[in-house]
Write a protein that holds these residues in place. Structure first.
Motif, PDB file in Angstrom:
ATOM      1  N   VAL A 278       0.850  -1.195   0.000  1.00 35.45           N
ATOM      2  CA  VAL A 278       0.000   0.000   0.000  1.00 35.45           C
ATOM      3  C   VAL A 278       0.886   1.247   0.000  1.00 35.45           C
ATOM      4  CG1 VAL A 278      -1.863   1.177   1.222  1.00 35.45           C
ATOM      5  CG2 VAL A 278      -1.608  -1.276   1.468  1.00 35.45           C
ATOM      6  N   THR A 279       0.499   2.243  -0.765  1.00 36.12           N
ATOM      7  CA  THR A 279       1.227   3.520  -0.734  1.00 36.12           C
ATOM      8  C   THR A 279       0.255   4.664  -0.978  1.00 36.12           C
ATOM      9  OG1 THR A 279       3.272   4.626  -1.454  1.00 36.12           O
ATOM     10  CG2 THR A 279       1.848   3.743  -3.195  1.00 36.12           C
ATOM     11  N   ALA A 280       0.763   5.875  -0.824  1.00 36.04           N
ATOM     12  CA  ALA A 280      -0.020   7.088  -1.116  1.00 36.04           C
ATOM     13  C   ALA A 280       0.929   8.143  -1.657  1.00 36.04           C
ATOM     14  CB  ALA A 280      -0.707   7.597   0.148  1.00 36.04           C
ATOM     15  N   ALA A 281       0.379   9.047  -2.458  1.00 40.45           N
ATOM     16  CA  ALA A 281       1.189  10.140  -3.007  1.00 40.45           C
ATOM     17  C   ALA A 281       1.685  11.033  -1.883  1.00 40.45           C
ATOM     18  CB  ALA A 281       0.365  10.941  -3.999  1.00 40.45           C
ATOM     19  N   ARG A 282       2.924  11.505  -2.022  1.00 38.93           N
ATOM     20  CA  ARG A 282       3.486  12.414  -1.028  1.00 38.93           C
ATOM     21  C   ARG A 282       3.435  13.861  -1.532  1.00 38.93           C
ATOM     22  NH1 ARG A 282       8.882  10.890   2.175  1.00 38.93           N
ATOM     23  NH2 ARG A 282       9.231   9.709   0.291  1.00 38.93           N
ATOM     24  N   GLU A 283       3.242  14.010  -2.833  1.00 40.74           N
ATOM     25  CA  GLU A 283       3.149  15.350  -3.422  1.00 40.74           C
ATOM     26  C   GLU A 283       1.888  15.398  -4.277  1.00 40.74           C
ATOM     27  OE1 GLU A 283       6.686  15.250  -5.682  1.00 40.74           O
ATOM     28  OE2 GLU A 283       7.975  15.068  -3.904  1.00 40.74           O
TER      29      GLU A 283
ATOM     30  N   GLU B 199       1.807  13.542  -7.644  1.00 38.23           N
ATOM     31  CA  GLU B 199       2.419  12.218  -7.647  1.00 38.23           C
ATOM     32  C   GLU B 199       1.416  11.082  -7.842  1.00 38.23           C
ATOM     33  OE1 GLU B 199       6.258  10.792  -5.260  1.00 38.23           O
ATOM     34  OE2 GLU B 199       4.501  10.940  -3.987  1.00 38.23           O
ATOM     35  N   TYR B 200       0.166  11.305  -7.490  1.00 39.99           N
ATOM     36  CA  TYR B 200      -0.840  10.239  -7.555  1.00 39.99           C
ATOM     37  C   TYR B 200      -0.924   9.646  -8.964  1.00 39.99           C
ATOM     38  CZ  TYR B 200      -5.359   7.871  -7.097  1.00 39.99           C
ATOM     39  OH  TYR B 200      -6.364   6.940  -7.094  1.00 39.99           O
ATOM     40  N   GLU B 201      -0.995  10.498  -9.976  1.00 42.02           N
ATOM     41  CA  GLU B 201      -1.097  10.010 -11.364  1.00 42.02           C
ATOM     42  C   GLU B 201       0.152   9.235 -11.768  1.00 42.02           C
ATOM     43  OE1 GLU B 201      -3.725   9.921 -13.216  1.00 42.02           O
ATOM     44  OE2 GLU B 201      -4.893  11.023 -11.730  1.00 42.02           O
TER      45      GLU B 201
ATOM     46  N   VAL C 216      -2.243  14.674   1.683  1.00 40.26           N
ATOM     47  CA  VAL C 216      -1.048  14.387   2.473  1.00 40.26           C
ATOM     48  C   VAL C 216      -0.301  15.668   2.832  1.00 40.26           C
ATOM     49  CG1 VAL C 216      -0.695  12.058   1.582  1.00 40.26           C
ATOM     50  CG2 VAL C 216       0.308  13.977   0.367  1.00 40.26           C
ATOM     51  N   LEU C 217       0.425  15.585   3.920  1.00 41.90           N
ATOM     52  CA  LEU C 217       1.281  16.675   4.336  1.00 41.90           C
ATOM     53  C   LEU C 217       2.561  16.559   3.520  1.00 41.90           C
ATOM     54  CD1 LEU C 217       1.832  18.965   6.385  1.00 41.90           C
ATOM     55  CD2 LEU C 217       2.792  17.241   7.904  1.00 41.90           C
TER      56      LEU C 217
END
Length: 196
Positions: free
Chosen positions: A127-132, A135-137, A159-160
């Protein structure tokens, strides 16, 4: 039982890590979330790495009021901290659990190069998530282009935008980091004169 494994150097732990922990606990409906600080990260330079004792103490301070555990498994083995061996140990302890491995987006892009990556993907859901913001795309495109990553989860949380390396750079340059870390961590870093 659903168990989240949140690995990382946590050098230092910051508000972004804590926000992700809360998001994932709810999003994945976890029964337990275990933070696993790496002893010697295999994919990163160890320059500027605070001692294991300091990093674990900071985790304890930051997670005092959170429903999380801290595992020092990787400090009990010699050499590099390979996730495969850590997961194998945790899975033998919680035999009937369903595991989710939470990793940073930087490590997600590098994941196919991890030691025994294919085996890890059979053991857990990554599992991950965008940090910027943009970044998601890029994460989605990376998953589309890498067949081995097709069953991983990419979350689109707010996200922070902060990283441990940014915090260390700010400290080296005498900048205030108080908005990015819990107050207990801010005081601990000052008291121990870490990262300066």
């Amino acid at each position: 039982m659903k168990i989240g494994i949140f690995g990382g150097a946590f050098n230092p732990i910051h508000n972004g890590h804590l926000a992700l922990a809360r998001h994932y606990s709810e999003y994945l409906d976890l029964d337990k979330l275990i933070f696993v600080p790496t002893c010697l990260p295999p994919h990163k330079t160890n320059e500027g790495l605070a001692s294991g004792e300091d990093r674990i103490k900071m985790l304890e301070l930051a997670l005092e009021d959170e429903n999380c555990e801290i595992s020092d498994l990787e400090f009990q083995r010699e050499g590099k901290s390979y996730t495969f061996f850590t997961l194998r140990e945790l899975m033998s302890k919680y035999e009937d659990a369903e595991f989710y491995l939470i990793i940073g987006s930087d490590q997600y892009f590098y994941f196919p190069n991890w030691f025994r990556a294919g085996d890890i993907l059979k053991m857990v859901t990554v599992v991950t998530a965008a940090r910027e913001k943009d970044e998601y795309e890029r994460l989605l495109e990376f998953r589309r282009n890498n067949e081995c990553m097709k069953n991983t989860i990419i979350s689109n949380f707010d996200v922070l935008e902060v990283s441990s390396s940014q915090i260390r750079d700010m400290l080296k340059n005498g900048k205030d980091i108080s908005e990015f870390v819990p107050s207990e961590i801010f005081e601990y870093i000052k008291e121990r004169r870490l990262y300066v």
